[in-house]
Design a protein around this motif. Structure first.
Motif, PDB file in Angstrom:
ATOM      1  N   VAL A  34       0.899  -1.226  -0.139  1.00 30.08           N
ATOM      2  CA  VAL A  34       0.043  -0.002  -0.089  1.00 30.08           C
ATOM      3  C   VAL A  34       0.702   1.157   0.095  1.00 30.08           C
ATOM      4  CG1 VAL A  34      -1.709   1.386   1.253  1.00 30.08           C
ATOM      5  CG2 VAL A  34      -2.102  -1.123   1.170  1.00 30.08           C
ATOM      6  N   PHE A  35       2.042   1.222   0.719  1.00 31.50           N
ATOM      7  CA  PHE A  35       2.775   2.122   0.709  1.00 31.50           C
ATOM      8  C   PHE A  35       3.945   2.428  -0.490  1.00 31.50           C
ATOM      9  CE2 PHE A  35       2.343   1.496   5.397  1.00 31.50           C
ATOM     10  CZ  PHE A  35       1.572   2.716   5.546  1.00 31.50           C
ATOM     11  N   LEU A  36       4.471   1.057  -0.842  1.00 31.65           N
ATOM     12  CA  LEU A  36       5.091   1.075  -1.950  1.00 31.65           C
ATOM     13  C   LEU A  36       5.097  -0.276  -2.813  1.00 31.65           C
ATOM     14  CD1 LEU A  36       7.683   2.485  -3.539  1.00 31.65           C
ATOM     15  CD2 LEU A  36       8.972   0.956  -1.944  1.00 31.65           C
ATOM     16  N   PRO A  37       4.126  -0.221  -3.906  1.00 31.31           N
ATOM     17  CA  PRO A  37       4.042  -1.290  -4.657  1.00 31.31           C
ATOM     18  C   PRO A  37       5.057  -1.666  -5.414  1.00 31.31           C
ATOM     19  CG  PRO A  37       3.093   0.318  -5.525  1.00 31.31           C
ATOM     20  CD  PRO A  37       3.524   1.112  -4.078  1.00 31.31           C
ATOM     21  N   SER A  38       5.600  -2.910  -5.525  1.00 34.01           N
ATOM     22  CA  SER A  38       6.731  -3.276  -6.318  1.00 34.01           C
ATOM     23  C   SER A  38       6.612  -2.840  -7.778  1.00 34.01           C
ATOM     24  CB  SER A  38       6.742  -4.818  -6.321  1.00 34.01           C
ATOM     25  OG  SER A  38       5.752  -5.598  -6.989  1.00 34.01           O
ATOM     26  N   PRO A  39       8.015  -2.740  -8.467  1.00 34.19           N
ATOM     27  CA  PRO A  39       7.880  -2.323  -9.974  1.00 34.19           C
ATOM     28  C   PRO A  39       6.988  -3.424 -10.644  1.00 34.19           C
ATOM     29  CG  PRO A  39      10.233  -2.571  -9.093  1.00 34.19           C
ATOM     30  CD  PRO A  39       9.257  -2.955  -7.871  1.00 34.19           C
ATOM     31  N   GLY A  40       6.783  -4.612 -10.463  1.00 35.61           N
ATOM     32  CA  GLY A  40       6.094  -5.399 -11.136  1.00 35.61           C
ATOM     33  C   GLY A  40       4.722  -5.038 -11.167  1.00 35.61           C
ATOM     34  N   ILE A  41       4.099  -4.846 -10.136  1.00 29.57           N
ATOM     35  CA  ILE A  41       2.660  -4.347  -9.620  1.00 29.57           C
ATOM     36  C   ILE A  41       2.574  -3.054 -10.409  1.00 29.57           C
ATOM     37  CG2 ILE A  41       0.982  -3.544  -8.005  1.00 29.57           C
ATOM     38  CD1 ILE A  41       2.293  -5.424  -6.006  1.00 29.57           C
ATOM     39  N   VAL A  42       3.281  -2.021 -10.507  1.00 36.76           N
ATOM     40  CA  VAL A  42       3.340  -0.854 -11.053  1.00 36.76           C
ATOM     41  C   VAL A  42       3.328  -1.122 -12.602  1.00 36.76           C
ATOM     42  CG1 VAL A  42       4.233   1.570 -11.510  1.00 36.76           C
ATOM     43  CG2 VAL A  42       4.185   0.478  -9.124  1.00 36.76           C
ATOM     44  N   ALA A  43       4.149  -1.680 -12.977  1.00 35.97           N
ATOM     45  CA  ALA A  43       4.021  -2.192 -14.413  1.00 35.97           C
ATOM     46  C   ALA A  43       2.817  -2.753 -15.089  1.00 35.97           C
ATOM     47  CB  ALA A  43       5.227  -3.295 -14.900  1.00 35.97           C
ATOM     48  N   GLU A  44       2.333  -3.595 -13.896  1.00 35.77           N
ATOM     49  CA  GLU A  44       0.991  -4.556 -14.333  1.00 35.77           C
ATOM     50  C   GLU A  44      -0.036  -3.458 -14.563  1.00 35.77           C
ATOM     51  OE1 GLU A  44      -0.654  -7.436 -15.266  1.00 35.77           O
ATOM     52  OE2 GLU A  44       1.518  -7.596 -14.676  1.00 35.77           O
ATOM     53  N   GLN A 213      -5.973   8.019  -4.614  1.00 33.36           N
ATOM     54  CA  GLN A 213      -5.385   8.321  -3.201  1.00 33.36           C
ATOM     55  C   GLN A 213      -6.495   7.818  -2.130  1.00 33.36           C
ATOM     56  OE1 GLN A 213      -5.254  12.094  -1.838  1.00 33.36           O
ATOM     57  NE2 GLN A 213      -4.645  11.504   0.310  1.00 33.36           N
ATOM     58  N   ARG A 214      -7.836   8.045  -2.791  1.00 31.24           N
ATOM     59  CA  ARG A 214      -9.128   7.756  -1.750  1.00 31.24           C
ATOM     60  C   ARG A 214      -9.038   6.097  -1.987  1.00 31.24           C
ATOM     61  NH1 ARG A 214     -13.553  11.032  -4.609  1.00 31.24           N
ATOM     62  NH2 ARG A 214     -12.090  12.770  -5.326  1.00 31.24           N
ATOM     63  N   TYR A 215      -8.718   5.509  -2.753  1.00 28.49           N
ATOM     64  CA  TYR A 215      -8.880   3.841  -2.746  1.00 28.49           C
ATOM     65  C   TYR A 215      -7.604   3.319  -2.500  1.00 28.49           C
ATOM     66  CZ  TYR A 215     -12.643   5.648  -5.897  1.00 28.49           C
ATOM     67  OH  TYR A 215     -13.427   6.302  -6.441  1.00 28.49           O
ATOM     68  N   LEU A 216      -6.622   4.146  -2.078  1.00 32.81           N
ATOM     69  CA  LEU A 216      -5.366   3.302  -1.611  1.00 32.81           C
ATOM     70  C   LEU A 216      -4.779   2.691  -2.755  1.00 32.81           C
ATOM     71  CD1 LEU A 216      -5.607   2.643   2.105  1.00 32.81           C
ATOM     72  CD2 LEU A 216      -4.564   4.470   1.097  1.00 32.81           C
ATOM     73  N   ALA A 217      -5.056   2.963  -4.094  1.00 38.56           N
ATOM     74  CA  ALA A 217      -4.600   2.323  -5.334  1.00 38.56           C
ATOM     75  C   ALA A 217      -3.116   2.878  -5.378  1.00 38.56           C
ATOM     76  CB  ALA A 217      -5.576   2.603  -6.366  1.00 38.56           C
ATOM     77  N   THR A 218      -2.107   2.563  -4.764  1.00 36.22           N
ATOM     78  CA  THR A 218      -0.748   3.145  -4.871  1.00 36.22           C
ATOM     79  C   THR A 218      -0.410   2.760  -6.094  1.00 36.22           C
ATOM     80  OG1 THR A 218      -0.816   2.626  -2.395  1.00 36.22           O
ATOM     81  CG2 THR A 218       1.170   3.718  -3.340  1.00 36.22           C
TER      82      THR A 218
END
Lengths: 257, 266
Positions: A34-44, A213-218
């Motif tokens: 939630v604070f720091l998604p991994s590079p993989g998740i962000v790429a996704e 930010q509201r959905y914590l969709a980091t």
């Protein structure tokens, strides 16, 4: 730097290091995603958002807002800045007002822009204009004023009329630093874009970041930030290319495209 | 050919509301057609200010007159071409375009501009450098371009404000000889400012020695040196006699100045 190739590979290394640290933080130290998604998740997330077309649509929308708002400010600031630099009358007329306006936080002007411009596109342009115009006019004035006085004098003794002094000496002489001023202010324009999209927007990268930010969709927030950064890189590159082509005589030691 | 006449010219600078400094005190001189007049004097004697007034870049106190061919000058103009001590080339223009700048302001046709530029490129020894940008040139080369740029504008007279002041001794000597040759050929009326006495005698047909604070013309010394004005002439008895005369005039000045500093002068 000895050549272009090594410049590019070195630049690449700095990005690689950042991604590596990011990866290590999420994988080895397992920071909460939630604070720091991994590079993989962000790429996704990037892939997903690109696929449904939203990301590109928002990027285009935001870029357009930044560009139009900034362009209006450039068109207004160039002549006024030149006048401020060359005429005592205009300096007295404009400079103190500009100094005053420059210190007004743009965020504090948002309510007024909503009142005057409503919630449409013109309100976004207004915010970006207000954020960049007063800075730009002073920067332009400074850039023009620092042109060597003797160069103008030389032109005058060659028979250059006032208008010719402006367009054939002052403007080309100041052009390299004017391009720098524009490059800097378009960067700031992105800051004000987020301010503009914080309120009363239903599209755009700033809007996307704030909404998620509201959905914590980091991961979506990171995707938005990366897009802004990429557009910034492209803009900077474009400006450097323009400078490289338009003012080759002002190339500095460490300049390259 | 043109003639410059300066009559009763004064220049005072306001320092504060109540006090002012007299920079130039009752200057009268004339530079005849085709003459090479040199103003020589210690720094602070107002010689550059005087040149700027003639160029129209500065104004004199009311009452003074600067006449070119009998006509009062008003502001800067192409009839009085100026070469500055600092480098004033336009860095975005090639050597050739710099030289063509003056004619291009008056919409002189391209081929005509070319021809004029070509002539002065040759005379000032810039052949082979035409397409370079000023940024790549040495100080001496830059001043060659500045001289060519001014001449290509066919001014009635040439004003030169210590044009070789920033150059090293060898380059300066080469430039002096180059300018001498060009002047022999063009015979433009020149007003030249320097604090270098050798340069003054080498270049000038007459020399105005100026004094300091207030700037006055102390004496006019005609230079009648026969034959070629190459650098060998600096050792000839005629040259040395004039040099002695000028040095004595300037020495008086310096003595007075040093006494002023000690507080027991005048």
């Amino acid at each position: 730097m000895t050549n272009k190739k090594s410049y590019k590979s070195t630049s690449f290394i700095s990005f690689a290091v950042i991604i590596l640290i990011w990866f290590t933080a999420t994988r080895v130290f397992s920071v909460n995603k939630v604070f720091l998604p991994s590079p993989g998740i962000v790429a996704e997330a990037l892939k997903r958002l690109l696929k449904d077309g939203m990301l590109l649509r928002y990027t285009w929308m935001s870029t357009k807002r930044v560009f139009i708002g900034w362009l209006i400010s450039v068109i207004a600031a160039l002549p006024l800045g030149m006048l401020t630099a060359t005429s005592r009358f205009f300096k007295a007329l404009l400079q103190p007002v500009m100094e005053f306006m420059r210190y007004l936080p743009v965020v504090a002007l948002v309510p007024l822009t909503l009142l005057y411009f409503g919630i449409g596109e013109s309100q976004k342009y207004a915010i970006i204009f207000l954020g960049t115009f007063f800075q730009l006019i002073l920067m332009v004035s400074d850039s023009v004023a620092s042109v060597d006085r003797n160069m103008i004098n030389a032109a005058a003794t060659l028979g250059a009329a006032k208008k010719q002094q402006y367009f054939r000496v002052l403007l080309p002489a100041a052009l390299p630093s004017l391009l720098d001023d524009m490059r800097l202010t378009i960067g700031w324009a992105w800051t004000y874009l987020v301010v503009a999209e914080m309120v009363a927007a239903d599209a755009g990268l700033g809007y996307m970041i704030l909404k998620n930010q509201r959905y914590l969709a980091t991961d979506v927030i990171f995707a938005g930030l990366i897009m802004i950064g990429l557009v910034g890189l492209v803009t900077d590159f474009a400006f450097r290319l323009i400078s490289y082509i338009a003012v080759p005589w002002a190339r500095r030691l460490n300049d390259n495209v | 050919m043109s003639e410059l006449e300066i009559r009763n010219l004064n220049k005072t600078f306001r320092v504060t509301k109540r006090s002012s400094v007299t920079a130039l005190d009752n200057i009268s001189l004339n530079v005849g057609s085709g003459e090479f007049a040199v103003l020589v004097g210690p720094s602070g004697c107002g010689k550059s200010t005087l040149l700027n007034i003639v160029a129209g870049l500065d104004t004199c106190d009311p009452g003074g007159e600067v006449l070119l061919d009998g006509k009062q000058i008003k502001g800067p103009g192409a009839d009085r071409g100026m070469v500055f001590q600092s480098y004033t080339l336009f860095p975005w223009l090639s050597v050739r375009k710099n030289i063509e700048f003056g004619p291009s302001l008056r919409n002189v046709s391209e081929p005509e501009r070319r021809t004029v530029a070509e002539k002065f490129i040759k005379e000032t020894g810039l052949t082979g450098f035409e397409d370079m940008l000023p940024g790549g040139l040495s100080g001496g080369m830059k001043q060659r371009v500045a001289i060519a740029r001014t001449l290509a504008n066919s001014p009635k007279m040439l004003l030169m404000d210590e044009p070789f002041g920033a150059l090293d001794a060898q380059t300066r000597a080469v430039m002096q000889e180059m300018l001498s040759k060009v002047w022999q050929k063009e015979r433009t009326t020149v007003l030249f400012v320097t604090h270098d006495i050798d340069e003054a005698i080498l270049m000038g047909t007459k020399i105005y020695v100026m004094s300091r604070r207030p700037g006055r013309i102390k004496q006019m010394i005609p230079v009648n040196i026969s034959g070629e004005r190459g650098h060998k002439v600096t050792l000839s008895p005629e040259f040395l006699a004039i040099k002695q005369q000028i040095m004595d005039l300037i020495w008086e000045e310096s003595e007075q100045a040093s006494m002023e500093v000690n507080g027991d002068g005048i």
